[in-house]
Design an enzyme around this catalytic site. Sequence first.
Site, PDB file in Angstrom:
ATOM      1  N   LYS A 245      -2.160  -2.049   7.615  1.00 34.41           N
ATOM      2  CA  LYS A 245      -3.590  -1.888   7.858  1.00 34.41           C
ATOM      3  C   LYS A 245      -4.030  -2.839   8.968  1.00 34.41           C
ATOM      4  CE  LYS A 245      -7.967  -1.518   5.351  1.00 34.41           C
ATOM      5  NZ  LYS A 245      -8.623  -1.633   4.029  1.00 34.41           N
TER       6      LYS A 245
ATOM      7  N   HIS B 178      -4.164  -9.533   3.950  1.00 39.96           N
ATOM      8  CA  HIS B 178      -5.620  -9.551   4.138  1.00 39.96           C
ATOM      9  C   HIS B 178      -5.980 -10.463   5.304  1.00 39.96           C
ATOM     10  CE1 HIS B 178      -6.425  -8.392  -0.348  1.00 39.96           C
ATOM     11  NE2 HIS B 178      -6.133  -7.355   0.406  1.00 39.96           N
TER      12      HIS B 178
ATOM     13  N   ARG C  75      -0.841  -2.384  -6.518  1.00 36.53           N
ATOM     14  CA  ARG C  75      -1.059  -3.492  -5.578  1.00 36.53           C
ATOM     15  C   ARG C  75      -2.079  -4.465  -6.154  1.00 36.53           C
ATOM     16  NH1 ARG C  75      -1.135  -4.931   0.056  1.00 36.53           N
ATOM     17  NH2 ARG C  75      -3.211  -5.474   0.826  1.00 36.53           N
TER      18      ARG C  75
ATOM     19  N   TYR D 204      -9.951 -10.721  -6.721  1.00 38.60           N
ATOM     20  CA  TYR D 204      -9.045 -10.734  -7.874  1.00 38.60           C
ATOM     21  C   TYR D 204      -9.360 -11.889  -8.830  1.00 38.60           C
ATOM     22  CZ  TYR D 204      -6.554  -7.367  -5.057  1.00 38.60           C
ATOM     23  OH  TYR D 204      -6.246  -6.256  -4.302  1.00 38.60           O
TER      24      TYR D 204
ATOM     25  N   ARG E 117       0.862  -1.181   0.000  1.00 42.26           N
ATOM     26  CA  ARG E 117       0.000   0.000   0.000  1.00 42.26           C
ATOM     27  C   ARG E 117       0.896   1.227   0.000  1.00 42.26           C
ATOM     28  NH1 ARG E 117      -2.159  -3.549   3.958  1.00 42.26           N
ATOM     29  NH2 ARG E 117      -4.260  -4.326   3.453  1.00 42.26           N
TER      30      ARG E 117
ATOM     31  N   HIS F 294      -2.795   2.541  -5.629  1.00 41.97           N
ATOM     32  CA  HIS F 294      -3.287   1.246  -5.182  1.00 41.97           C
ATOM     33  C   HIS F 294      -3.483   0.279  -6.352  1.00 41.97           C
ATOM     34  CE1 HIS F 294      -4.506  -0.647  -1.459  1.00 41.97           C
ATOM     35  NE2 HIS F 294      -5.493  -1.253  -2.072  1.00 41.97           N
TER      36      HIS F 294
END
Length: 343
Positions: A169, A301, A278, A310, A144, A275
Amino acid sequence: MDDIKRRLPQRPVRFLDQLRQHMRGAGLAYTTERTYIHWIRRFILFHRKRHPKEMGVPDVENFLTYLSESRDCSVGTQRIVLNALVYLYVRFMGIPLDGLRFTHAKRPQRLPVVYSRAEIASILAYLNGAARLRVQLLYGAGLRSAELLSSRVKDIDFASNNIIVRAGKGNKDRTTMLPQALTGDLRRQIGRVELLHAQDLADGYGEVYLPDALARKYPNAASEIAWQYLFPASRPGPCPRTGVVRRHHLHPTALSKQIRCAVKAAGIHKPARAHAFRHSFATHLLEEGYDLRTIQELLGHSDISTTEIYTHVVNRGGKGVKSPMDRLVITPNLVQEPTQAYC
């Protein structure tokens, strides 16, 4: 220095400062704190500056419905606002929000912007030096933008070929791959940081920002090269927390501007977003046959359902699905085109 926590009074009087203090005691990430405070402030302004203690479930419902019906907010935004208000009432003020009924946002989740390999090569062709290296790391390591810019010299582990992401995150640490092709450029970038840091020390402001706990535990670390930012700002400035003049990392707007210029110069008609690199990292790994679990860990994640988006972007998956148009064998058109169209 937007990512540095502002100092609060020891005994806050203002309501939002008391709320900020509670969030910090609960260990919320600073990005979460800023987001929650933003939406709670908008909630208060929406109700004409009434104090939250004077409001309750109907007022929360009205605000959430307003965002959905009048502001056309996304599902994700409405969920964030709901989380902020639940924190305000349930965790901070101890007031339950039972039986909430509001109009749920209907704007669907959009597919991520993904650049092809050829498009990424074209974008990189219009970047040089540290600007190019930053975009290469966004794509090559799946970082990120905030993770990239907050990286410090010590987070590049050449021995294990890893990049250590600190407080990503969700305030979580993780490791991701260090692209071998970037080893030389990274060493040269660290060399530039060393020269700049030496000049800063000579000028009398060579300390870098450290969170309070680290600053107390390692009082000399702020002046060490290992703790300096990998991509420092072009000039030092006063810390909003202490007023001490320091060199922080590059501002996100500078990174965004460089990417916009390169995407435009490359003639790519897709949104110019940091982003997106990524997203491209994850999509291209999936196309090459890597499993979702591996990609999930590299991206950091917490829920694999986030990574599964994705699979909707990949054109050629494991099943090898092809369009029926690609299987047609079309013979040359030997008939002369009519002068008048039939439809």
